[in-house]
Design an enzyme around this catalytic site. Sequence first.
Site, PDB file in Angstrom:
ATOM      1  N   ASP A  92     -39.901  81.849   5.695  1.00  0.00           N
ATOM      2  CA  ASP A  92     -41.250  82.120   5.214  1.00  0.00           C
ATOM      3  C   ASP A  92     -41.663  81.007   4.263  1.00  0.00           C
ATOM      4  O   ASP A  92     -40.847  80.195   3.840  1.00  0.00           O
ATOM      5  CB  ASP A  92     -41.339  83.495   4.553  1.00  0.00           C
ATOM      6  CG  ASP A  92     -40.420  83.646   3.360  1.00  0.00           C
ATOM      7  OD1 ASP A  92     -39.915  82.630   2.858  1.00  0.00           O
ATOM      8  OD2 ASP A  92     -40.214  84.784   2.912  1.00  0.00           O
ATOM      9  N   ASP A 267     -39.679  91.498  10.822  1.00  0.00           N
ATOM     10  CA  ASP A 267     -38.620  91.322   9.828  1.00  0.00           C
ATOM     11  C   ASP A 267     -38.838  92.332   8.725  1.00  0.00           C
ATOM     12  O   ASP A 267     -39.968  92.768   8.480  1.00  0.00           O
ATOM     13  CB  ASP A 267     -38.638  89.913   9.230  1.00  0.00           C
ATOM     14  CG  ASP A 267     -39.662  89.794   8.107  1.00  0.00           C
ATOM     15  OD1 ASP A 267     -39.265  89.865   6.927  1.00  0.00           O
ATOM     16  OD2 ASP A 267     -40.863  89.660   8.397  1.00  0.00           O
TER      17      ASP A 267
END
Length: 376
Positions: A92, A267
């Site tokens: 990320d 996720d």
Amino acid sequence: MSRLQFQLQTRDGRARRGRLTFPRGTVETPAFMPVGTYGSVKGILPDQVRALGAEIILGNTFHLYLRPGLDIIADHGGLHGFCRWDGPILTDSGGFQVFSLAHRRKITEQGVTFASPTDGARVFLGPEESMKIQKVLDSDVVMIFDECTPYPATEDVARRSMELSLRWAQRSRNAHDELGNDAALFGIVQGGVHTDLRSRSADALQAIGFDGYAIGGLAVGEPEDERNAMLDHLDPELPADRPRYLMGVGRPEDLVEGVARGVDMFDCVMPTRNARNGHYFTSFGTVRIRNSQYARDMDPIEPGCGCVACTGGYTRSYLRHLDRCNEMLAPMLGTLHNLFYYEKLMADIRAAIEAGTFLAFRESFYAARGAVAPPL
């Protein structure tokens, strides 16, 4: 050219069965990605993560940048060598972690200045910095730097946040290309729970051009029905030939509903974090092992489960004892069970899509929990 190839193999309604192909491995979708915040899925070995069925994991750019720092990770040749995971990794951008700092950050057009949660030092992070960090990490999927829109947010606040994220998306794209990074770059659709803003974000991101499209800002406290409404709205607005990733959303029910609305990737820290807090996922609901009813329960977490905790004969009574004594084995066994459950759920979903029976699977999933599937 990106190192990612995506193949959409079949559909069942809006549910999609596909495959992500990277030089480091193949990922069957829909897929759940275990989270390794600091380069480790907490409590278990990388080989165990792989054996549970995971084909891709997530690393946290923000935390790895602060600790141990890029120099040390670069000494290992990147994040894969550092954490000893040889499969694909998605990182990320740090945007959500900056969002979570709330009162310790300042957002400007250039980026975000914040106090480091590790030592209080002043740190700046913007699109260019995030792309440089992720290049050093050598992840297989890079996320653009964005601002996570809070919930609740007025339409004006959501619009300004979304427009800033779009400008940062273009800067992320430019920086990623200038670095010569061949990792896949995913855009992130923002806009809160406002359909017109979500449409504008999706259209603008497609005009910039990305290898995949994530849906952000839907794990920040919004009601489930509003989240599902946003997914319903975005399904026809996103390109069919690119993977879709719903960020940070991870109850088992959320995975099923996301797949039903065209999502390919998920996720969440939930299976590992909940395991550390004595919450174990099963096909019939959640076992809260700290409850007194399990003090003398001789069953495994879920009878018939194929994980090492259940096949190994560890009883609920024993696990409750370990948890009450703060023994390390309790979260380890719980994590092995929860991640096995999540990965098997995704495998069962993929099989149902292939067989054209996903809607029946969805109904039986809820029936086993004594619940009714929400409307599609």
